[in-house]
Each structure stands twice: as structure tokens, then as C-alpha cells.
Design an enzyme around this catalytic site. Structure first.
Site, PDB file in Angstrom:
ATOM      1  N   ASP A  96       0.855  -1.200   0.000  1.00 17.31           N
ATOM      2  CA  ASP A  96       0.000   0.000   0.000  1.00 17.31           C
ATOM      3  C   ASP A  96       0.888   1.246   0.000  1.00 17.31           C
ATOM      4  OD1 ASP A  96      -2.317  -1.447  -0.024  1.00 17.31           O
ATOM      5  OD2 ASP A  96      -2.596  -1.412   2.149  1.00 17.31           O
ATOM      6  N   LYS A 122      -0.049  10.235   1.295  1.00 23.27           N
ATOM      7  CA  LYS A 122       0.123  11.463   2.093  1.00 23.27           C
ATOM      8  C   LYS A 122       1.315  11.314   3.039  1.00 23.27           C
ATOM      9  CE  LYS A 122      -4.744  12.632   2.109  1.00 23.27           C
ATOM     10  NZ  LYS A 122      -5.995  12.291   2.739  1.00 23.27           N
TER      11      LYS A 122
END
Ligand SMILES: C[S@@+](CC[C@H](N)C(=O)[O-])C[C@H]1O[C@@H](n2cnc3c(N)ncnc32)[C@H](O)[C@@H]1O
Length: 209
Positions: A113, A117
Site C-alpha cells: 500500500d 500522504k
């Protein structure tokens, strides 16, 4: 779109009891490969059939996927494949589970993943502390494979692993020399999607020295 699971949630502090290698596999002496973030395990099911002389272990944080994968292993009577549910960082950091790391011949991080951010980077599975822990416990010669379609994530993972003096990169062409499985022969689900959509793939292999 699936919802990403936050690995830092306290839901994952509790770790399931991991059985011994002889309880997990038909032949516990076979070489062991670990896939971190294995999702439904399709990559490992393919590998386990393709190369029966190795044992394969998958860790995945989405419980339902692991429940289904475990059922499939039982139904198909596969003896060289085992799945563990939980946050790989917590599981492998646990002293009770050091035997897994010590027995590994290779580890793959396939399309982890990305957590784009900056404030979420701490949720990425590859972290400096985790890599240091692996470098202290892995046997010399153990391989780490990383692969992603996200350049920023690749640079981050490469920088984190390369900063550890106990890992150096090796070429894919040299894999046979290290008696590893050839990861190019089997594609992960994400990899199939990436290839179909003609996106870039960034990958590297490291060896513990
Ligand atoms: C983008 S998917 C890639 C799945 C598969 N490796 C592939 O290439 O098709 C990343 C997977 O890693 C799992 N994951 C993320 N963080 C994890 C962690 N800390 N421990 C275990 N699994 C994790 C996610 O739930 C997800 O299934």
C-alpha cells in the site's frame, strides 16, 4: 475500490499464536519464502504449485482474505503453503515469532500500500526500524524482493533498505546462483493489472550480507 486498512490501529496489537514450522508445513526442512501483504494469496497458491520444493508463508492484514485462503489450502490439501492474519510488522517484531525470520530464504513486498500522504508514511509496511530488525535476525544470504508501480514508494523503500549496511542489491540474472525461486515466472494480482494497463513497474532485489 477497497478501503485501505490502517495497520497502526490497535485492532492489530493482539497477535494470533503462530504454530511451529512442522505444524505449518508437510516438510518443515524445505526452503521458506515469506510474502508480506499477500492479499488473497493467489501469487502464493501459484508459487506453491509451481515449485513444490519450497514452503510459502503469506501475511495479510485483511482477515477475511486470510480466512478464505486458509480454507482453500485445506480444500486443496496443499502442504507447502500457510497464511497468517495480522499486521506483518507486529507479527515479525514479536520475540515469539523470531523463528520465522531466522528460517527465511527470501521475502517479497509486492505492490505494498503506497499511503501517498506524507503524514501517512508511517503506515507503510517498510520502515527503518523494521528493516533494522530484519537485518539483525535474517540469515546471511536471505533475499528481499520489492516491487511497486509507485515511483515515490519505490524510492522510499529503496532508500530505507539501502541505508542499512547489511543489505546490498543483486541483479535478477544472478538469482539462480542464490538458488532462489524466479519471481518473474509468477505475477501477483496487482502486477497483472499493472501490466494490462501498461504502467511502469519498479523493482529491486537485496541480499543480506
Ligand atoms: C496493494 S495490495 C497488493 C497485494 C498483492 N501483494 C499483489 O501484489 O497483488 C497490498 C496488500 O498489503 C496488505 N497490507 C498492508 N499493510 C500490511 C501490513 N502491515 N501487514 C500485512 N499486510 C498488509 C493490504 O491489506 C493489501 O492486501
Amino acid at each position: 475500490m477497497r478501503q485501505h486498512v490502517n495497520p497502526l490501529s490497535c485492532n492489530f496489537n493482539q497477535i494470533e499464536k503462530i504454530p511451529s514450522l512442522s505444524e505449518m508445513f508437510g516438510d518443515s526442512k524445505s526452503k521458506l519464502h515469506l510474502d508480506i501483504g499477500c492479499a488473497a494469496g493467489e501469487f502464493l497458491f501459484d508459487l506453491a504449485l509451481f515449485n513444490t520444493s519450497w514452503n510459502y508463508l503469506g501475511i495479510e492484514i485483511r482477515e477475511k482474505l486470510i480466512k478464505n485462503a486458509k480454507l482453500k489450502v485445506i480444500e486443496r490439501e496443499i502442504k507447502n503453503l500457510y497464511f497468517i492474519f495480522g499486521n506483518a510488522n507486529n507479527i515479525l517484531n514479536d520475540v515469539q515469532n523470531k523463528f520465522i525470520i531466522k528460517n527465511l530464504k527470501s521475502i517479497s513486498f509486492n505492490f505494498p500500500d503506497p499511503w501517498f500522504k506524507k503524514r501517512h508514511h508511517k503506515r507503510r509496511v517498510i520502515q527503518t526500524g523494521f528493516i533494522n530488525m530484519l537485518s539483525n535476525s535474517l540469515q546471511r544470504g536471505t533475499l528481499i524482493f520489492i516491487k511497486t508501480d509507485v515511483k515515490d514508494l519505490f524510492d522510499y523503500m529503496d532508500c530505507t533498505i539501502s541505508s542499512n549496511v547489511n543489505f546490498k542489491t543483486i541483479d535478477k540474472e544472478d538469482l539462480n546462483y542464490f538458488e532462489s525461486f524466479n519471481p518473474n515466472k509468477v505475477k501477483t494480482d496487482r502486477e497483472k493489472y499493472v501490466i494490462l494497463n501498461q504502467l511502469d513497474i519498479f523493482e529491486k532485489i537485496y541480499i543480506k550480507i
